[in-house]
Design an enzyme around this catalytic site. Structure first.
Site, mmCIF file in Angstrom:
data_model
loop_
_atom_site.group_PDB
_atom_site.id
_atom_site.type_symbol
_atom_site.label_atom_id
_atom_site.label_comp_id
_atom_site.label_asym_id
_atom_site.label_seq_id
_atom_site.Cartn_x
_atom_site.Cartn_y
_atom_site.Cartn_z
ATOM 1 N N GLY A 39 0.810 -1.229 0.000
ATOM 2 C CA GLY A 39 0.000 0.000 0.000
ATOM 3 C C GLY A 39 0.834 1.265 0.000
ATOM 4 C CB THR A 41 3.484 7.058 0.970
ATOM 5 O OG1 THR A 41 4.789 6.754 0.490
ATOM 6 C CG2 THR A 41 3.539 8.256 1.898
ATOM 7 C CB CYS A 42 -1.597 6.601 0.098
ATOM 8 S SG CYS A 42 -3.296 7.099 0.375
ATOM 9 C CG HIS A 441 -31.765 25.414 1.404
ATOM 10 N ND1 HIS A 441 -30.839 26.383 1.718
ATOM 11 C CD2 HIS A 441 -32.655 25.361 2.432
ATOM 12 C CE1 HIS A 441 -31.173 26.920 2.882
ATOM 13 N NE2 HIS A 441 -32.259 26.316 3.345
HETATM 14 C C1 LIG Z 1 1.779 12.611 5.785
HETATM 15 C C2 LIG Z 1 1.270 12.492 4.382
HETATM 16 C C3 LIG Z 1 -0.078 12.705 4.123
HETATM 17 C C4 LIG Z 1 -0.554 12.594 2.825
HETATM 18 N N1 LIG Z 1 -1.887 12.837 2.609
HETATM 19 C C5 LIG Z 1 -2.368 12.758 1.339
HETATM 20 C C6 LIG Z 1 -3.746 12.974 1.087
HETATM 21 O O1 LIG Z 1 -4.525 13.244 1.986
HETATM 22 N N2 LIG Z 1 -4.180 12.875 -0.191
HETATM 23 C C7 LIG Z 1 -3.338 12.554 -1.226
HETATM 24 O O2 LIG Z 1 -3.780 12.477 -2.371
HETATM 25 N N3 LIG Z 1 -2.022 12.345 -0.996
HETATM 26 C C8 LIG Z 1 -1.531 12.439 0.248
HETATM 27 N N4 LIG Z 1 -0.204 12.188 0.474
HETATM 28 C C9 LIG Z 1 0.661 11.824 -0.675
HETATM 29 C C10 LIG Z 1 0.465 10.368 -1.057
HETATM 30 O O3 LIG Z 1 0.671 9.533 0.067
HETATM 31 C C11 LIG Z 1 1.442 9.998 -2.157
HETATM 32 O O4 LIG Z 1 1.311 10.932 -3.198
HETATM 33 C C12 LIG Z 1 1.123 8.625 -2.710
HETATM 34 O O5 LIG Z 1 1.230 7.636 -1.718
HETATM 35 C C13 LIG Z 1 2.107 8.306 -3.840
HETATM 36 O O6 LIG Z 1 1.880 7.022 -4.280
HETATM 37 P P1 LIG Z 1 2.968 6.260 -5.112
HETATM 38 O O7 LIG Z 1 2.221 5.116 -5.705
HETATM 39 O O8 LIG Z 1 3.668 7.145 -6.043
HETATM 40 O O9 LIG Z 1 4.082 5.758 -4.078
HETATM 41 P P2 LIG Z 1 4.057 5.181 -2.584
HETATM 42 O O10 LIG Z 1 2.682 5.192 -2.012
HETATM 43 O O11 LIG Z 1 5.105 5.920 -1.844
HETATM 44 O O12 LIG Z 1 4.480 3.669 -2.771
HETATM 45 C C14 LIG Z 1 5.729 3.285 -3.245
HETATM 46 C C15 LIG Z 1 6.018 1.875 -2.788
HETATM 47 O O13 LIG Z 1 7.194 1.408 -3.418
HETATM 48 C C16 LIG Z 1 7.974 0.675 -2.497
HETATM 49 N N5 LIG Z 1 9.362 0.690 -2.956
HETATM 50 C C17 LIG Z 1 10.193 1.765 -3.063
HETATM 51 N N6 LIG Z 1 11.385 1.404 -3.562
HETATM 52 C C18 LIG Z 1 11.323 0.074 -3.788
HETATM 53 C C19 LIG Z 1 12.242 -0.874 -4.290
HETATM 54 N N7 LIG Z 1 13.430 -0.511 -4.713
HETATM 55 N N8 LIG Z 1 11.841 -2.172 -4.343
HETATM 56 C C20 LIG Z 1 10.599 -2.560 -3.947
HETATM 57 N N9 LIG Z 1 9.689 -1.684 -3.468
HETATM 58 C C21 LIG Z 1 10.041 -0.389 -3.396
HETATM 59 C C22 LIG Z 1 7.758 1.415 -1.193
HETATM 60 O O14 LIG Z 1 8.065 0.603 -0.085
HETATM 61 C C23 LIG Z 1 6.284 1.761 -1.289
HETATM 62 O O15 LIG Z 1 5.484 0.751 -0.729
HETATM 63 C C24 LIG Z 1 0.318 12.271 1.761
HETATM 64 C C25 LIG Z 1 1.667 12.027 2.015
HETATM 65 C C26 LIG Z 1 2.140 12.142 3.309
HETATM 66 C C27 LIG Z 1 3.592 11.890 3.554
#
Ligand SMILES: Cc1cc2nc3c(=O)[nH]c(=O)nc-3n(C[C@H](O)[C@H](O)[C@H](O)COP(=O)(O)OP(=O)(O)OC[C@H]3O[C@@H](n4cnc5c(N)ncnc54)[C@H](O)[C@@H]3O)c2cc1C
Length: 459
Positions: A39, A41-42, A441
Site C-alpha cells: 500500500g 505511503t498513502c 438546500h
Molecule cells: C503525511 C502524508 C499525508 C498525505 N496525505 C495525502 C492525502 O490526503 N491525499 C493525497 O492524495 N495524498 C496524500 N499524500 C501523498 C500520497 O501519500 C502519495 O502521493 C502517494 O502515496 C504516492 O503514491 P505512489 O504510488 O507514487 O508511491 P508510494 O505510495 O510511496 O508507494 C511506493 C512503494 O514502493 C515501495 N518501494 C520503493 N522502492 C522500492 C524498491 N526498490 N523495491 C521494492 N519496493 C520499493 C515502497 O516501499 C512503497 O510501498 C500524503 C503524504 C504524506 C507523507
C-alpha cells in the site's frame, strides 16, 4: 537464469497494484515487488493514517466546543493516545491487508517481497532472485527528506513515518515546515493537547497558495493556540537536557523555540537513489525524479514510471491517474495523457482547503482577463448552522471563454464541495452551467452559483 515475466511492477503504492492486476487479468504473466508494507505511503504513513488521526483530533475539538451547541459534558475530556493510535492502526491494517489479499488472489500475478534493483534495462534483482521482462513499471514513490540542518544529528526527530508510532502526547511539538504535511500534524497534535510551534522558512504558510488563503489558515491555526514562526531563515538544533532547542532566526524575532519533540515536514524525495537506474540507463532530473513523457514512458523503451517518483504529481489521486493513463494506452486503445489532468488537491486542516486549477496569483501572472468571486463562510447558511464559519470560497473565470480557471475553497466540507467545480472544469463547460443549476438546500455547494452571480473583474 532469470525468471521471465511479461511485466514487472516495482512498488505497491497507488498505481502499481491496480496496474499489476489489470495486466494479469489481461492474460500477462506479472510480478509485483514490495520492499516494505503493501500500500506504500498513502496507506501506511500518509493519507489514510493522517486522516484517521485527524478524525480523532476533530472529535476532541468538537468535545471541547459542545457548550456552543447547548450540550454539557460533565466529566473532563481526556485523550487516550494509545487508543487513538490503535484506531489508526486498525484502519491502516484493514487497507494494507485487503490490498495484500487482493494481490495474492489474483491469477497470473506473483508477489516478491524485497528490494528491487535494476541490473539492466530488462532485468531486475530482488535479493538473490533475478527477474526479467520486456515491460517494467516503476512505482517506487518517495520518502520524507531530511535536510542537512546544523545540529540535526544531535537531536532525535520525527517524520511522517515515525509519527505513526507515536502513542503518547508530546509536551511541545516543534513542526519544521508550514506546508501541507506539517500543518495537518500541527493542528492534530494541538487538538490532542500538545503545545505546538510551526517553524517555516518562508514568510508565510503554504506559500504555494494565495496570500489570502495563507493568511486565513494562519488565523485559524493561531485561533487554536498554535504558534507560528515564519521567516525562520536559519534553522538549527541543539540538545538541551531532555528537550530540543530549535534556533529559528539569525536576525529578528524570538531566536529559539524549546520543545520536547521535533517533526521534520520539509518536503519529499523520490525513492530512486537505490534502484540501480543507472544500469538500465533511465534518466532522472537533478532531484532524482524519473523523466517521463505525457504517457509516462521513460527514455528507455518498455520502462514506465508512475506516481510520485516521476515528479508529475504528489498525490494518491495523481498516482492512481497515472495507472489509468498507462492501462488505457496499453490495453484499451484509449489515448490518455498526463496533461489532460487538472490540478486538484486538498489540505486537510479543519476546515479543509479544496483546490482546483489555477490560484489567483497564477491567473494574474498569466495576464488573461478574468473575473473573480469571493464569499466568506460567515455568509454560508450551512456553515452558520453547523457553527463552523472559518474560511472563504474564491473562484476565478476567464472573461472571454467563461471557463473556470481555478478555485480555492477554504471551509467546512470544502474538500467535497470543490468537486462540483472540478467536474465542470473537466466537462470543459462554462461557469454559467453551475450558475443555472438548482442545488440542494441547505448545503455549502448551493452558494457556488450565488458566488458566480457576483463575479467582479480581477483588477
Ligand atoms: C503525511 C502524508 C499525508 C498525505 N496525505 C495525502 C492525502 O490526503 N491525499 C493525497 O492524495 N495524498 C496524500 N499524500 C501523498 C500520497 O501519500 C502519495 O502521493 C502517494 O502515496 C504516492 O503514491 P505512489 O504510488 O507514487 O508511491 P508510494 O505510495 O510511496 O508507494 C511506493 C512503494 O514502493 C515501495 N518501494 C520503493 N522502492 C522500492 C524498491 N526498490 N523495491 C521494492 N519496493 C520499493 C515502497 O516501499 C512503497 O510501498 C500524503 C503524504 C504524506 C507523507
Amino acid at each position: 537464469m532469470a525468471t521471465k515475466y511479461d511485466a514487472i511492477v516495482i512498488g505497491t503504492g497507488q498505481a502499481g497494484p491496480s496496474l499489476a492486476v489489470r495486466l494479469a487479468k489481461a492474460g500477462m504473466k506479472v510480478a509485483i515487488i514490495e520492499r516494505k508494507r503493501f500500500g506504500g505511503t498513502c496507506v501506511n504513513n500518509g493519507c489514510i493514517p493522517t486522516k484517521t488521526l485527524i478524525a480523532s483530533a476533530r472529535a476532541v475539538h468538537i468535545a471541547h466546543r459542545v457548550g456552543d451547541y447547548g450540550v454539557t459534558i460533565r466529566s473532563p475530556i481526556a485523550v487516550d493516545m494509545e487508543k487513538v493510535k490503535a484506531r489508526k492502526d486498525a484502519v491502516v491494517r484493514q487497507s494494507s491487508e485487503g490490498l495484500e489479499k487482493w494481490l495474492m488472489n489474483t491469477q497470473n500475478l506473483t508477489i516478491y517481497e524485497g528490494h528491487a534493483r535494476f541490473t539492466n534495462a530488462h532485468k531486475v534483482r530482488v535479493g538473490d532472485e533475478p527477474l526479467q521482462a520486456d515491460k517494467i513499471f516503476i512505482n517506487v514513490g518517495g520518502r520524507a527528506s531530511t535536510p542537512l540542518l546544523p545540529g540535526i544529528d544531535e537531536v532525535r526527530y520525527l517524520n511522517n513515518s515515525t509519527m505513526m508510532d507515536v502513542d503518547f502526547l508530546p509536551e511541545h511539538l516543534i513542526v519544521i515546515g508550514g506546508s501541507y504535511v506539517g500543518l495537518e500534524f500541527a493542528q492534530m497534535y494541538r487538538r490532542f493537547g500538545s503545545e505546538v510551534t510551526v517553524v517555516e522558512m518562508a514568510p508565510r504558510l503554504v506559500k504555494r497558495e494565495d496570500e489570502d488563503v495563507s493568511e486565513n489558515i494562519k488565523t485559524i491555526l493561531e485561533g487554536e493556540g498554535i504558534k507560528i514562526r515564519p521567516s525562520a531563515e536559519c534553522i538549527a538544533f541543539e540538545k538541551r537536557g531532555d528537550k530540543v532547542a530549535a534556533q529559528v532566526d539569525c536576525s529578528r524575532g524570538d531566536k529559539t523555540v524549546i520543545g520536547s519533540h521535533v517533526l521534520l515536514a520539509v518536503g519529499r524525495v523520490p525513492n530512486t537513489n537505490d534502484l540501480g537506474l543507472e544500469h538500465a540507463g533511465i534518466e532522472v532530473d537533478k532531484r532524482g525524479y524519473i523523466q517521463v513523457d505525457d504517457q509516462l514512458h521513460t527514455n528507455v523503451p518498455g520502462i514506465y514510471a508512475l506516481g510520485d517518483c516521476n515528479g508529475r504529481g504528489a498525490f494518491t489521486h495523481t498516482a492512481y491517474n497515472d495507472y489509468e493513463i498507462v492501462a488505457a494506452n496499453l490495453l484499451d486503445g484509449d489515448h490518455r495523457c498526463v496533461t489532460d489532468r487538472i490540478t486538484a488537491y486538498a489540505l486537510y486542516i479543519d476546515p479543509p482547503l479544496g483546490r482546483a486549477g489555477m490560484t489567483e496569483a497564477e491567473v494574474r501572472k498569466s495576464g488573461r482577463k478574468a473575473l473573480i468571486g469571493k464569499r466568506p463562510m460567515t455568509q454560508v447558511g450551512r456553515a452558520r448552522e453547523k457553527g463552523e464559519t472559518d474560511g472563504f470560497m474564491k473562484i476565478l473565470v476567464d472573461v472571454e471563454t467563461k471557463k473556470i480557471l481555478g478555485a480555492s475553497l477554504l471551509g467546512i466540507e470544502c474538500d467535497e464541495v470543490i468537486h462540483s467545480i472540478l467536474d465542470v472544469m473537466y466537462a470543459n463547460a462554462p461557469y454559467t452551467v453551475i450558475q443555472r443549476a438548482t442545488h440542494i438546500h441547505p448545503t455549502v455547494t448551493e452558494l457556488i452559483p450565488t458566488m458566480l452571480g457576483e463575479l467582479k473583474p480581477l483588477e
